[in-house]
Structures are given as C-alpha cells and as structure tokens.
Design an enzyme around this catalytic site. Structure first.
Site, short mmCIF file in Angstrom:
data_model
loop_
_atom_site.label_atom_id
_atom_site.label_comp_id
_atom_site.label_asym_id
_atom_site.label_seq_id
_atom_site.Cartn_x
_atom_site.Cartn_y
_atom_site.Cartn_z
N HIS A 1 2.47 0.66 -13.07
CA HIS A 1 3.26 -0.55 -13.35
C HIS A 1 4.75 -0.19 -13.28
CE1 HIS A 1 4.03 -4.51 -14.96
NE2 HIS A 1 4.95 -3.96 -15.73
N GLU B 1 7.43 6.07 -8.65
CA GLU B 1 6.01 5.70 -8.72
C GLU B 1 5.18 6.66 -7.87
OE1 GLU B 1 4.85 1.61 -8.15
OE2 GLU B 1 6.79 0.90 -8.80
N ASP C 1 -1.62 -4.92 -18.63
CA ASP C 1 -0.64 -3.83 -18.72
C ASP C 1 -0.52 -3.24 -20.13
OD1 ASP C 1 -0.07 -4.22 -16.01
OD2 ASP C 1 1.46 -5.70 -16.44
N GLY D 1 0.78 -1.25 0.00
CA GLY D 1 0.00 0.00 0.00
C GLY D 1 0.81 1.28 0.00
N ASN E 1 -3.84 2.28 -13.71
CA ASN E 1 -2.93 1.39 -12.97
C ASN E 1 -1.51 1.95 -13.00
OD1 ASN E 1 -2.00 -1.04 -11.69
ND2 ASN E 1 -1.32 -1.78 -13.69
N ASN F 1 1.77 2.98 -2.60
CA ASN F 1 1.15 3.89 -3.58
C ASN F 1 -0.18 4.44 -3.05
OD1 ASN F 1 2.63 4.27 -6.24
ND2 ASN F 1 2.86 2.06 -5.90
#
Ligand code: GRF
Length: 191
Positions: free
Chosen positions: A113, A178, A149, A19, A111, A21
């Site tokens: 990645h 990120e 993706d 978690g 999303n 992000n």
C-alpha cells in the site's frame, strides 16, 4: 548472494493494472536468495498491462471476472488449490477479497500500500498526503485481513515529502521504494 535454503514457495500475484510491482516481484523471484516462485498471475481486468508482462515472461496468467464475487472466488480457489499456492501477493489488485476467501488463506495473503499505514488507507493516498502537508509518507507491506489496509504490518519505508512535490512526483518516488520493500518484506516473512 546467499541461496534460499528451502524449496521455493508457490506464489500467486494478483493484479488489476500496470503491474510494476509484479515486475519487481518477478525479477526478485528469479534470484537465488528469493524464497518465492511465481506460479500464477491473476487479474480481474483483462486489459491490465501486467497481464501482458506476465505473458511475455511465460508466467501462467489468468483473467477472471464475474459480477458475483462468490462465483469468481470459487473459480479462483479451485485454480489456487490445483497450483498448490501457499502465498498470495496483492500488487495493485483493486478488488476486495471476501472474508471467506481470506479465511481460506489466513496469514498467507499480503499487500503493498502506498502510504505509511495506518495512515491513509484506501485510494488517492498521495493526494491526501499532499493536501494535509504531511512531512513524510512512504509505503507498507502488510497482511491482508477482512478490514481494508488494516492487517499486521510486515515492513514499511518512510520517505520525505518535498516542498515542490506533485502527486505524480511523489507517487513516482514512493513506487521506487515499493519495488524495493516488497521483496524485502517477503524475505523477512519467509526466510
Ligand atoms: C501501487 O502503488 C500499490 O502500492 C497500490 O497500487 C499500485 C499498483 O501499481 N496498491 P502497479 O500495478 O504495481 O504498478
């Protein structure tokens, strides 16, 4: 810092694990400039550390699990609709969403990645990057479609792979990026 002029968008974050992000998105959502408000955190793993974090922050969080993906998604869709969710941010969510689910939230699921997509889709990205002696890697925020993706790219950050990089070192450096690009991608998308 400029204030986001409109009404903040009801957002759900889907997680399965650590978690970090989620944490970066939560901190971002609290800023005036942020176009999102996190209304819901969903995890398919009841032991996800991110769930504990969501609870600490008093975010509405749910854990749902079902071997039958259809049943899980029906329950989830009900909750998402009730909460009037308009954006779903996948943040380390390790389950594949069904075509039917994605269709219902078309263009509204994004999303993050840990690679420079379209390179290194799927798992173990850092390991593969190192094995192939790539000079660069990075991270990507992209729309989710029904191929893993593979949705349209919103934002990427490229970083250099260093000579003495290990999976641990590299993933740590990519993760720092990120945490920066997910909020930036959301601003790009919604502002
Ligand atoms: C991140 O590296 C993300 O790019 C990938 O899964 C990892 C999740 O990490 N999809 P965290 O749970 O956000 O810390």
């Amino acid at each position: 810092m400029k204030k986001y002029p409109g009404k903040k968008i009801n957002t759900a974050v889907f997680i399965s694990g650590r978690g970090s992000n989620l944490k970066s998105l939560y901190n971002f959502s609290k800023k005036k400039i942020s176009p999102i408000k996190i209304i819901l955190v969903f995890s398919n793993n009841k032991n996800a550390a991110g769930l504990k974090y969501a609870k600490e922050k008093n975010l509405h969080s749910i854990y749902l699990s079902d071997k039958k993906i259809k049943i899980l998604e029906i329950k989830l869709l009900k909750i998402l609709n009730k909460k009037k969710i308009k954006l779903i941010c996948l943040a380390g969510y390790m389950k594949i969403l069904s075509y039917n689910f994605i269709k219902k939230f078309k263009g509204k699921i994004i999303n993050i990645h840990p690679s420079l997509l379209p390179k290194y889709k799927g798992l173990n990205t850092h390991n593969r990057v190192l094995q192939n002696n790539e000079p660069y890697t990075g991270c990507t925020v992209h729309f989710v479609n029904n191929k893993l993706d593979s949705g349209k790219i919103i934002l990427q950050k490229k970083i250099r792979v260093l000579r003495n990089d290990s999976i641990k070192k590299l993933s740590k450096r990519v993760l720092i990026e990120e945490h920066k690009i997910y909020p930036k991608a959301i601003i790009k998308l919604l502002s």
